[in-house]
Motif scaffolding. Structure first.
Motif, PDB file in Angstrom:
ATOM      1  N   THR A 134       1.218  -1.313   0.148  1.00  0.00           N
ATOM      2  CA  THR A 134       0.078  -0.089   0.175  1.00  0.00           C
ATOM      3  C   THR A 134       0.457   0.944  -0.028  1.00  0.00           C
ATOM      4  OG1 THR A 134      -1.147  -1.100   1.667  1.00  0.00           O
ATOM      5  CG2 THR A 134      -1.387   0.990   1.177  1.00  0.00           C
ATOM      6  N   ILE A 135       0.199   1.999  -0.750  1.00  0.00           N
ATOM      7  CA  ILE A 135       1.138   3.619  -0.791  1.00  0.00           C
ATOM      8  C   ILE A 135       0.004   4.801  -0.266  1.00  0.00           C
ATOM      9  CG2 ILE A 135       2.549   4.918  -2.170  1.00  0.00           C
ATOM     10  CD1 ILE A 135       3.357   2.883  -3.966  1.00  0.00           C
ATOM     11  N   GLY A 136       0.808   5.140   0.823  1.00  0.00           N
ATOM     12  CA  GLY A 136       0.086   6.679   0.330  1.00  0.00           C
ATOM     13  C   GLY A 136       0.143   7.748  -0.497  1.00  0.00           C
ATOM     14  N   GLU A 137      -0.744   8.992  -0.761  1.00  0.00           N
ATOM     15  CA  GLU A 137       0.009  10.113  -0.779  1.00  0.00           C
ATOM     16  C   GLU A 137       0.712  10.783  -0.396  1.00  0.00           C
ATOM     17  OE1 GLU A 137      -1.741  13.452  -3.877  1.00  0.00           O
ATOM     18  OE2 GLU A 137      -3.649  12.641  -2.447  1.00  0.00           O
ATOM     19  N   PHE A 138       0.399  10.669   1.310  1.00  0.00           N
ATOM     20  CA  PHE A 138       1.399  12.246   1.320  1.00  0.00           C
ATOM     21  C   PHE A 138       2.353  10.707   2.287  1.00  0.00           C
ATOM     22  CE2 PHE A 138      -2.380  15.007   2.904  1.00  0.00           C
ATOM     23  CZ  PHE A 138      -2.225  15.686   0.934  1.00  0.00           C
ATOM     24  N   ALA A 139       1.932  10.092   2.442  1.00  0.00           N
ATOM     25  CA  ALA A 139       3.366   9.785   3.529  1.00  0.00           C
ATOM     26  C   ALA A 139       4.366   9.249   2.658  1.00  0.00           C
ATOM     27  CB  ALA A 139       2.574   8.306   4.119  1.00  0.00           C
ATOM     28  N   SER A 140       3.862   8.283   1.520  1.00  0.00           N
ATOM     29  CA  SER A 140       5.202   7.870   0.346  1.00  0.00           C
ATOM     30  C   SER A 140       5.780   6.851   0.858  1.00  0.00           C
ATOM     31  CB  SER A 140       5.716   9.003   0.246  1.00  0.00           C
ATOM     32  OG  SER A 140       5.372  10.088   0.123  1.00  0.00           O
ATOM     33  N   GLU A 141       4.521   6.015   1.435  1.00  0.00           N
ATOM     34  CA  GLU A 141       5.972   5.265   2.364  1.00  0.00           C
ATOM     35  C   GLU A 141       5.408   3.508   1.371  1.00  0.00           C
ATOM     36  OE1 GLU A 141       8.612   4.685   4.472  1.00  0.00           O
ATOM     37  OE2 GLU A 141       7.885   6.317   5.004  1.00  0.00           O
ATOM     38  N   GLY A 154      -9.430  12.676  -4.261  1.00  0.00           N
ATOM     39  CA  GLY A 154      -8.741  13.480  -3.194  1.00  0.00           C
ATOM     40  C   GLY A 154      -9.427  14.310  -2.631  1.00  0.00           C
ATOM     41  N   GLU A 155     -11.081  13.919  -2.126  1.00  0.00           N
ATOM     42  CA  GLU A 155     -11.679  14.129  -1.104  1.00  0.00           C
ATOM     43  C   GLU A 155     -10.916  14.496   0.779  1.00  0.00           C
ATOM     44  OE1 GLU A 155     -13.580  16.430  -0.554  1.00  0.00           O
ATOM     45  OE2 GLU A 155     -15.722  15.345  -1.550  1.00  0.00           O
ATOM     46  N   VAL A 156     -12.172  15.886   1.289  1.00  0.00           N
ATOM     47  CA  VAL A 156     -10.726  16.244   2.678  1.00  0.00           C
ATOM     48  C   VAL A 156     -11.456  16.596   3.782  1.00  0.00           C
ATOM     49  CG1 VAL A 156      -9.257  17.798   2.013  1.00  0.00           C
ATOM     50  CG2 VAL A 156     -11.601  19.026   2.258  1.00  0.00           C
ATOM     51  N   GLU A 157     -12.192  15.855   4.383  1.00  0.00           N
ATOM     52  CA  GLU A 157     -13.266  15.521   5.783  1.00  0.00           C
ATOM     53  C   GLU A 157     -13.380  17.235   5.925  1.00  0.00           C
ATOM     54  OE1 GLU A 157     -14.996  14.249   6.656  1.00  0.00           O
ATOM     55  OE2 GLU A 157     -14.432  11.813   6.264  1.00  0.00           O
ATOM     56  N   GLU A 158     -13.896  18.378   5.979  1.00  0.00           N
ATOM     57  CA  GLU A 158     -14.605  19.484   6.355  1.00  0.00           C
ATOM     58  C   GLU A 158     -15.230  19.782   7.016  1.00  0.00           C
ATOM     59  OE1 GLU A 158     -15.698  23.615   4.245  1.00  0.00           O
ATOM     60  OE2 GLU A 158     -14.491  22.443   3.266  1.00  0.00           O
ATOM     61  N   ARG A 159     -15.038  20.485   8.209  1.00  0.00           N
ATOM     62  CA  ARG A 159     -16.605  21.014   9.469  1.00  0.00           C
ATOM     63  C   ARG A 159     -16.374  22.064   9.569  1.00  0.00           C
ATOM     64  NH1 ARG A 159     -15.488  17.089  15.091  1.00  0.00           N
ATOM     65  NH2 ARG A 159     -15.705  14.649  14.207  1.00  0.00           N
ATOM     66  N   PHE A 160     -17.194  22.922   9.897  1.00  0.00           N
ATOM     67  CA  PHE A 160     -17.515  24.221  10.095  1.00  0.00           C
ATOM     68  C   PHE A 160     -18.524  24.567  11.401  1.00  0.00           C
ATOM     69  CE2 PHE A 160     -20.083  22.542   6.004  1.00  0.00           C
ATOM     70  CZ  PHE A 160     -21.805  23.222   6.506  1.00  0.00           C
ATOM     71  N   GLY A 172      -5.644  12.694   1.939  1.00  0.00           N
ATOM     72  CA  GLY A 172      -5.129  12.013   0.271  1.00  0.00           C
ATOM     73  C   GLY A 172      -5.750  10.578  -0.324  1.00  0.00           C
ATOM     74  N   ARG A 173      -4.531  10.870  -1.541  1.00  0.00           N
ATOM     75  CA  ARG A 173      -5.452   8.797  -2.068  1.00  0.00           C
ATOM     76  C   ARG A 173      -4.426   8.061  -1.680  1.00  0.00           C
ATOM     77  NH1 ARG A 173      -4.986  13.632  -4.996  1.00  0.00           N
ATOM     78  NH2 ARG A 173      -6.187  14.451  -6.286  1.00  0.00           N
TER      79      ARG A 173
END
Length: 926
Positions: free
Chosen positions: A194-201, A893-899, A915-916
């Motif tokens: 598994t590869i995460g977009e931000f972690a890049s691991e 690339g959806e983000v969780e958003e609260r307001f 990220g993806r």
């Protein structure tokens, strides 16, 4: 006039019929026969040979037609065909189910618009516990790997022989069994990266299982084992303002009280195993002994910057507008928090079923489960600069700041607009340590007796039984903070004195400063924190939030299943559950007095209190099933169920925090000035805040009279359509709320003046029972396989909900939505499948949700934005026994958003970008 039980049901019927509940769905195409608590009926799942996605859906549709209650089911092969990281994310594919994410991974499930803690989760029908930090009943579904399971059943309506602990659904996880596969011997091995977009691991996963069954002469014996190991690197960006007072009104404008920028780093390691032993003598005598274990190690590191606008009172604010302001007396903090967390779940189950004669069957079960969460050696260090001038800007989904100088507007001669802090201005001024443990232990046993009768032309099954369940929850939290200046051998350090780095993050943490948002390097700083802790001899002994809760439930039921014909049957009965609840916790008051930047005095008042509560509830039920022909199945369910209060909401725990300060002569004239004894000397102090948080041990259980009408149409092997309508009449809804005026604080049952300290409260929060609520909903789901374009298919479902609740104690009885309710949710897939290849594009959507309600001001209500994700799955069979796969999650690339609702438009509460995720792997089957 108080409604009678008959009047209540009559009201339910009239409202349901008027809103068109003639449309219905027994279950989506994944539906499968419910596996009830007694397990007296043989499951047909073991007889199904699944070959391909289409075959799965066709077989599932056939099983759905014979179900007594409304269920949805995902089988093991179906779980593996979606790009899902855990079982929680797989369940979001079903009608009416919505996943709630944490750190980018789906953890909790809401069903039909109700909160996730309204859903019961069981393993082989034995309830499993929760480690929720707030004492909720919510079960984290990311702890148990999906590879250990043969199927998951979602019961959306309840029969009398099932636990009545849910209003949303009962989700049963069934571990792999040797009898759940058609062959006597099977083995499967999966390897994945598994590869995460931000972690890049590159993170590995390996999973495997073996099943074997054999005829031993006196019956058939089977054994199944499954194991799973999975790593997932975490990196996500989060911006929030939910702590530090959240949001406040200044000169008519809604202002976030804190800009909290976070970068979460870490690695999750998940290990799970299950074993199942089965012995069967035909269907007359059936025995099962099974165990399941899941462990999640989360080495979490939080890199955090806080800009504390709350320190700037009205007189200290230079200017303010709809989406921006210039503030003085602002603190800037850079923190690193090391949180090594471990969560474990155990479940052991034994059940048996014996045909005593041709007319009687005895079933019994014994279950034990334990969930434990630990956080040992949690360490947090802080670097801080005080009294800054900050220009801040915000809107619905973002916020930023710029350092504009140093000073306090109450002392205009001290304002310095040329000052810009460097690393040597950020002082190492706090170490915080924490040890935490949360345990949920459940033991239960039950017995059921069935009698099979023939009354004239009717086949009748009578059934009765009892269940005793004992549940113990313990919350232990020790914490302590210290001043590194007092640590021998540490010295007076700044951020310039330690190795530092600039994190790779999408968030800007520099604030226009020349250091570009530098933080201490992680491992050297961890060593510094450990040395500081040892030098100060700190122990996490400040037990501020300890409490225990014991829940003892004794239940009994009677029910009858009358088959008037092959086409029509009725199940009717009643269940009674008696609950005894005991809780013990601390009543704690802490008073802190500061003068300028220094803490000069602290007081603490503590004692322990216990409470008990006891109640009995009756739950009648009628379930009708009619199959007029081979293409149509309809059902009508009328029943009552309940959800008990969350342990955290009903805890015997009160925590009051009073922040006092030696007053500044030039301060705000409207502030609260009192006299307080400091070391025996009466002293004038200013009340900065006086906040009380209290549990409510006398909360009543939430109950609901429910109607569920379902309709399924199966015109041919290529098409199926299911419709459902449901209505829930809610009584005693749970509402978490807060109040900030003397009048509204008194309305919540608090004394506005604390009787121990004599200080007037500025804020109080608790949970109350709302007066009533209701929920209407419609579910639609369908599948179609194109005959003219062989191999192409479309599937989808849509759920529409309208719900509301209210309380006379909150904003004069104003109506608002249920927490975590989405008016619209659904998912759809389009794809192609043949003997060797499968490709599927899936979308999942949920509309806006209400998260929390403020007791005084609507502008402080918190919502989530609507959420849409797209996922892609590819499968290819290579030779006979090998399959390669590729999955891509969150392609958009959806983000969780609260307001916050805000005054002049929404104001951000929290934004999380995870990220993806991409997965590659191969599965070998034998």
């Amino acid at each position: 006039m108080k409604k009678t039980g008959f009047d209540s049901w009559q009201n339910v019927f009239s409202k349901t019929l008027l809103t068109g509940t003639a449309i219905a769905l027994a279950a989506p195409a994944y539906a499968q026969q419910s596996n009830n608590d007694d397990q007296s009926t043989e499951s047909t799942a073991s007889e199904i040979v699944v070959t391909g996605y289409r075959a799965q859906l066709l077989e599932a549709a056939e099983i759905e037609r014979s179900a007594n209650n409304v269920v949805s089911v995902i089988t093991a092969d179906d779980i593996g065909s979606f790009p899902d990281q855990n079982i929680g994310e797989s369940l979001q594919r079903l009608p009416g189910l919505i996943v709630i994410r944490d750190e980018g991974e789906g953890r909790f499930i809401t069903v039909r618009g109700l909160p996730s803690d309204f859903t019961q989760v069981t393993v082989n029908n034995a309830q499993i516990g929760s480690s929720d930090p707030d004492g909720a009943r919510t079960v984290a579904l990311d702890v148990i790997p999906s590879d250990l399971l043969s199927k998951v059943t979602v019961n959306k309506t309840l029969l009398p022989d099932q636990d009545h602990d849910s209003l949303g659904a009962k989700i049963d996880l069934e571990p792999l069994s040797a009898f759940s596969r058609p062959d006597s011997f099977t083995a499967r091995l999966t390897g994945q990266v598994t590869i995460g977009e931000f972690a890049s691991e590159i993170d590995p996963k390996i999973a495997g299982d073996i099943t074997y069954r054999t005829d031993i002469g006196a019956g058939e014996f089977g054994i199944a084992f499954a194991g799973n190991y999975f790593e997932r690197s975490i990196q996500l960006d989060r911006l929030e303002s939910s702590s530090g007072g959240g949001i406040a009104e200044r000169d008519g404008f809604a202002v976030p009280q804190e800009l909290d920028q976070r970068l979460e780093l870490g690695k999750r390691e998940r290990f799970g195993a299950s074993v199942s032993l089965d012995y069967r003598i035909g269907t007359d005598h059936v025995f099962n002994l099974s165990g399941l274990f899941g462990r999640l190690d989360d080495d979490d590191i939080r890199i955090q910057q806080e800009v504390e606008l709350r320190d700037s009172s009205n007189s200290e604010t230079i200017s303010i507008g709809a989406n921006s302001g210039r503030f003085t007396d602002v603190d800037l903090e850079r923190l690193v928090f090391f949180q090594p967390r471990v969560e474990e779940t155990y479940a052991i189950h034994f059940d048996g079923s014996n045909l005593i004669s041709d007319n009687f069957r005895l079933s019994y079960a014994v279950d034990y489960s334990k969930n434990k969460f630990t956080l040992n050696d949690g360490l947090r260090g802080r670097f801080r600069e005080r009294d800054l001038i900050v220009d801040a800007n915000w809107d619905r989904n973002s916020a930023d700041f710029t350092i504009a100088g140093k000073g306090d507007n109450d002392r205009p001669d001290d304002l310095d607009f040329d000052f810009r802090p460097g690393l040597d201005d950020l002082n190492y001024d706090q170490i915080f340590i924490i040890d935490e443990s949360r345990t949920d232990e459940i033991f239960s046993y039950n017995a059921d007796l069935e009698a099979y009768l023939n009354l004239g032309d009717y086949d009748v099954t009578l059934k009765g039984g009892f269940k005793h369940r004992m549940r113990d929850r313990e919350f232990l939290r020790g914490e302590r903070e210290g001043d590194p200046d007092d640590a021998t051998g540490i010295g007076d350090l700044t951020l310039a004195d330690v190795p530092s780095f600039v994190p790779d993050s999408a968030l800007s943490s520099s604030g226009g400063l020349p250091d570009n948002g530098a933080f201490p390097q992680l491992e050297p700083f961890r060593d510094l924190l450990l040395r500081t802790r040892d030098a100060l001899d700190l122990e996490a002994g400040d037990r501020r939030r300890d409490f225990t809760a014991d829940e003892d439930t004794l239940a009994g039921y009677l029910m009858a299943d009358v088959k008037f014909s092959e086409e029509f049957s009725i199940i009717g009965g009643v269940r009674v559950e008696h609950t005894k609840y005991d809780t013990v916790g601390d009543i704690l008051r802490t008073v802190n007095v500061a003068e300028g930047d220094d803490d000069i005095f602290a007081d603490q008042f503590e004692n322990e209190e216990s409470f008990d509560n006891e109640y009995t509830k009756w739950f009648p039920a009628l379930h009708f099933r009619w199959e007029p022909n081979d293409q149509i199945v309809t059902r009508l369910s009328l029943y009552k169920s309940q959800v008990r209060p969350n342990f955290g909401d009903a805890r015997a725990l009160q925590e009051a925090s009073f922040e006092l300060e030696i007053p500044d002569p030039g301060g705000d004239p409207g502030r609260q000035i009192i006299t307080y004894d400091i070391d025996g000397v009466p002293t004038e102090v200013e009340v900065e805040s006086a906040e009380l948080e209290r549990g409510n041990p006398f909360l009543r259980s939430l109950t609901a009279n429910q109607v569920d009408v379902t309709f399924g149409w199966y015109p041919n092997d290529n098409t199926s359509i299911r419709l459902a309508a449901f209505y829930k009449d809610l009584t005693n809804t749970f509402i978490g709320t807060s109040a900030g005026t003397a009048e509204s604080i008194a309305a919540l049952g608090f004394d506005p003046i604390d009787q121990v300290t004599g200080i007037a409260l500025t804020e109080a929060s608790t949970v109350i029972n709302g007066s009533s609520g209701e929920l209407y909903g419609v579910e639609i789901s369908a599948e179609h396989f194109f005959s003219g374009a062989e191999g192409f298919f479309v599937t989808g479902n849509l759920t529409l909900i309208e719900a509301s609740t209210s309380s006379d104690q909150i904003r004069d009885g104003e109506k608002f939505a249920l927490p975590r309710q989405s008016d619209i949710s659904g998912n759809a897939s389009i794809g192609y499948e043949d003997e060797k290849f499968l490709v599927r594009l899936s979308g999942n959507y949920r509309s806006k949700q209400l998260v929390s309600v403020d007791g005084d001001d609507a502008f402080a209500d918190v919502f989530t934005r609507d959420f849409l994700t797209l996922d892609l799955s590819l499968r290819m069979n290579v030779m006979d026994r090998f399959r390669i796969f590729f999955d891509a999650s969150n392609l958009t690339g959806e983000v969780e958003e609260r307001f916050y609702r805000g005054n002049d438009g929404p104001v951000f509460n929290r934004i999380e970008d995870f990220g993806r995720t991409f997965q590659f792997g191969v599965t070998a089957s034998f």
